[in-house]
Design a protein around this motif. Structure first.
Motif, short mmCIF file in Angstrom:
data_model
loop_
_atom_site.label_atom_id
_atom_site.label_comp_id
_atom_site.label_asym_id
_atom_site.label_seq_id
_atom_site.Cartn_x
_atom_site.Cartn_y
_atom_site.Cartn_z
N LEU A 1 0.86 -1.19 0.00
CA LEU A 1 0.00 0.00 0.00
C LEU A 1 0.89 1.24 0.00
O LEU A 1 1.83 1.33 0.79
CB LEU A 1 -0.88 -0.03 1.25
N THR A 2 0.61 2.19 -0.89
CA THR A 2 1.42 3.40 -0.93
C THR A 2 0.65 4.64 -0.48
O THR A 2 1.23 5.67 -0.18
CB THR A 2 1.96 3.65 -2.36
N ARG A 3 -0.68 4.53 -0.45
CA ARG A 3 -1.53 5.63 0.01
C ARG A 3 -2.60 5.06 0.92
O ARG A 3 -2.96 3.89 0.78
CB ARG A 3 -2.26 6.30 -1.15
N ASP A 4 -3.16 5.90 1.77
CA ASP A 4 -4.29 5.47 2.59
C ASP A 4 -5.38 4.97 1.66
O ASP A 4 -5.76 5.67 0.72
CB ASP A 4 -4.81 6.66 3.42
N ASP A 5 -5.90 3.78 1.91
CA ASP A 5 -6.84 3.23 0.92
C ASP A 5 -8.28 3.63 1.17
O ASP A 5 -9.18 3.19 0.47
CB ASP A 5 -6.67 1.72 0.76
N ASN A 6 -8.49 4.51 2.16
CA ASN A 6 -9.85 5.00 2.38
C ASN A 6 -10.13 6.27 1.60
O ASN A 6 -11.27 6.66 1.42
CB ASN A 6 -10.06 5.26 3.88
N VAL A 7 -9.07 6.93 1.13
CA VAL A 7 -9.25 8.25 0.51
C VAL A 7 -9.98 8.12 -0.83
O VAL A 7 -9.69 7.23 -1.63
CB VAL A 7 -7.90 8.98 0.35
N ARG A 8 -10.95 9.00 -1.02
CA ARG A 8 -11.71 9.03 -2.27
C ARG A 8 -11.57 10.44 -2.86
O ARG A 8 -12.29 11.35 -2.47
CB ARG A 8 -13.19 8.75 -2.02
N PRO A 9 -10.62 10.57 -3.80
CA PRO A 9 -10.37 11.91 -4.37
C PRO A 9 -11.62 12.51 -5.01
O PRO A 9 -11.76 13.73 -5.08
CB PRO A 9 -9.29 11.65 -5.43
#
Lengths: 273, 439
Positions: free
Chosen positions: B228-236
């Motif tokens: 994982l490279t970014r928080d996987d909850n974020v929804r741009p």
């Protein structure tokens, strides 16, 4: 083919005529192997490693083990798989190997030669990422009483035991062989079942040498650089269950490890340099 | 280099490291608190060249913790590339854990007791510490203590099939039986926080976090973990319109406003900050991002306080920062408007909004906070500018470390100014702190 089936095939092959006299040429290759996180987590838990982004140094060995077995179970392989004893192992990590890298695996056999007690052979595995060598492993096996061409057998590392107080005491449970078999694919019955072990002359089931080695290296978590060489000499089988001691010494930049059952019984000696 | 006794020096925030936060039962489902904390510590060590160093102290904790992890932080140090001679201890103050750890380390630095330290926390909602059934546990404890075969037999006779059902950690307050979300819903209703305002805050959090990733803000703050490279909850692409479609999950009936979109999800993750004296940072050729100026904790009686006849009802479970901040400001001679950045932990969007409303309410401020004039409004453009827990997720004890490191980096980018951190915690507690950019 499932590894259990390979074992069965090898067991049948062992009693059939037609075995080769020399090592088969060539190597077995698997490209773009991806690490399965669940499998890595299972392996890490059984061997005492933490679950991180960097693969434990012994983990690529289990990735390559299936290929080793495929090679050894083949009809043309000159030694019968049942009864092969893992006597030494050397691993070189050229750099940290990370979860998510596509691994190219190559396995071949070499140095098939006579040994005072029989015949010895090395199974060599190499892991590379996009052409860059990242990991090498050499597993040396002995077939007692077998014969081989009089070539030069690989020399085993000359490792001496560490004396002194135990760094850790391990209570190794009875099911260790079954647990390691499940994560390594090494379902050799001598590790799984006391009766099968008896058939090969052991009073009880024995731990996998590579489990003992992995457990010992796991004790050095955080203490060893990413690029290192791990050498292991398997001395005496570790009967299950057992309580054993890990002894460590840290001369200079290197590590020396011994797994012993107390009074003079050494199961394993290893160095990390 | 210990300073003279009784002198107080500054505590510097030098940097931080965290792993991307992952939604529970996802990417980190197989990782333990110890795995994540060790990986985060090793990432910090690699980032700041600390391999083999003996640091003053490592202080961290976890909210959901197995009993075998009693010495979690020390175990992480022993498994890390730090010198094994680095001492460590665990703290736990629910969601305030990470910030409380940073307060503890910075205070020791200020007093000259240590020159450097690491603070933060970790939590997994996936690898939960499920325990044996409480009735079964009591029988097993009694069995261990029983002295005769007869006594043991009698205890064994108490075993029942239903006791196989394990104890699962509850996200509810022991004294009220209400979940955090249900508590927050009461507060949202009391303060008249609208659904639209909550969804707006949630959408902004996602957009800000995604933009911060895109501009490389987290390059020096986050180390990839388990792919994982970014928080996987974020929804741009989160928007008020999309959030408006969700059905409320907390609160009941008509007035319910709190949805899964404007509440934080259960998350796994870990975050740490590196703190030190200015001298230690200079000796190690490390930049000082900000100084840890001061901190305050507060608690409210969310169980019995106030009461039905009180004009403002009971204090809300997550409203303790409302009380902590005015005390912190008074001690430092500051007003609420004297800040360039506000980091208000988004346990729920409604929590942030209710907190801001309370600070603007003259009567509440007078009666409950003892203030003749309310703290007043803040410039919302300065609030959670790089996103917060609604987008990143909220592994309970990791949130403080995430916020301290992010705010210090933001202050360093600006090159001047001051930031306020406010974190609410279970048990009716709040932890707040002030950081100032290093000159």
């Amino acid at each position: 083919m499932a590894l259990g089936a390979l074992y069965a095939k090898a067991a049948v092959g062992a009693v059939l005529p037609g075995r080769g006299k020399t090592l088969p040429d060539g190597e077995i290759v698997r490209e773009g192997v991806a690490v399965d996180l669940g499998h890595l987590a299972d392996y890490a838990r059984v061997c005492g490693f933490g679950l991180g982004d960097i693969l434990p140094p012994t983990y690529p060995h289990v990735l390559a083990f299936g290929l080793q077995l495929e090679l050894m179970a083949a009809r043309a392989f000159p030694l019968p798989l049942p009864g092969l004893v893992h006597v030494a192992n050397a691993i070189t990590t050229h750099r940290a190997v990370r979860v998510g890298e596509a691994l190219d695996l190559r396995v071949r056999a070499e140095r098939f030669a006579a040994h005072p007690k029989g015949a010895q052979v090395d199974l060599v595995a190499a892991v590379s990422v996009a052409g860059e060598p990242v990991w090498d492993g050499r597993s040396t096996y002995l077939a007692r009483g077998a014969s081989a061409p009089t070539g030069l057998a690989g020399t085993l590392p000359d490792l001496s035991d560490v004396d002194g107080p135990a760094a850790a005491v391990w209570r190794v449970p009875k099911d260790t062989g079954r647990r390691y078999a499940a994560v390594s694919g090494d379902v050799n019955p001598i590790h799984l079942n006391p009766l099968a072990a008896k058939a090969f002359g052991f009073p009880r089931a024995i731990a996998h040498g590579m489990w003992t080695a992995a457990r010992a290296f796991a004790a050095l978590q955080g203490r060893v650089p990413d690029a290192a060489r791990y050498e292991v000499l398997f001395r005496r089988p570790l009967l299950l269950p057992s309580t054993v001691e890990l002894v460590t010494a840290h001369p200079g930049a290197s590590w020396t490890l011994t797994v012993r059952a107390g009074a003079g019984t050494t199961h394993l000696t290893a160095t990390v340099t | 280099m210990a300073p003279k006794k009784s002198s107080v020096r500054q505590a510097a925030v030098i940097g931080g490291n965290r792993i991307p936060f992952a939604r529970a039962n996802g990417r980190y489902a197989r990782a333990s608190n110890l795995d994540m904390l060790t990986a985060t510590l090793d990432g910090l060590v690699a980032r700041y060249g600390l391999a083999g160093e003996r640091l003053g102290e490592v202080v961290a904790g976890a909210v959901l913790k197995h009993s075998r992890d009693f010495n979690l932080t020390r175990e992480a140090v022993l498994g890390s590339r730090l010198a094994a001679s680095t001492p460590a201890y665990d703290v736990q103050q629910a969601c305030g854990t990470g910030l409380e750890a940073a307060i503890a380390v910075s205070n020791k630095i200020k007093l000259g007791q240590i020159d450097s330290g690491v603070a933060g926390g970790v939590d997994t909602a996936s690898d939960a510490p499920i325990a044996v059934n409480e009735d079964l546990r009591r029988i097993l404890v009694a069995l261990g203590a029983a002295r005769s075969a007869g006594a043991r037999l009698k205890l064994l006779g108490k075993l029942r099939p239903g006791q196989i059902v394990p104890e699962i950690p509850q996200n509810s307050e022991p004294r009220t039986g209400l979940s955090m979300g249900e508590h927050a819903a009461i507060t949202a209703k009391e303060w008249g926080v609208s659904r639209e305002a909550q969804d707006e805050l949630a959408a902004a959090s996602h957009q800000h976090l995604a933009a911060a990733y895109d501009r490389g803000f987290f390059d020096d703050l986050v180390t990839p973990y388990l792919g994982l490279t970014r928080d996987d909850n974020v929804r741009p692409d989160s928007s008020v319109e999309k959030l408006a479609r969700l059905t409320p999950v907390f609160g009941k009936g008509e007035g319910a406003t709190m949805t899964a979109g404007n509440s934080t999800p259960l998350t796994d993750g870990s975050a740490l900050v590196l703190l030190g004296s200015d001298e230690w940072a200079a000796e190690h050729r490390l930049p000082v991002l900000a100084h840890f100026v001061d901190a305050e904790t507060a608690a409210v009686d969310y169980v019995h306080g106030g009461g039905a006849d009180d004009r403002y009802g009971r204090d809300g479970l997550l409203t303790a920062p409302v009380h902590a901040v005015p005390r912190l400001l008074a001690r430092n001679g500051l007003t609420l408007q004297d800040f360039d950045f506000y980091e208000i932990h988004e346990a729920f969007a409604s929590t942030v909004l209710a907190t801001l409303k309370a600070w603007e309410d003259p009567a509440f401020s007078k009666e409950r906070l003892g203030l003749d004039t309310p703290l007043g409004p803040i410039d919302r453009a300065k609030l959670n500018v790089n996103g917060s827990s609604l987008a990143a997720g909220h592994p309970f004890a990791a949130t403080g470390g995430r916020i301290v490191a992010s705010l210090a980096t933001q202050l360093h980018e600006k090159g001047s100014g001051r930031g306020l951190i406010s974190i609410c915690a279970a048990g009716g507690q709040g932890v707040v702190a002030i950081l100032e950019a290093a000159e």
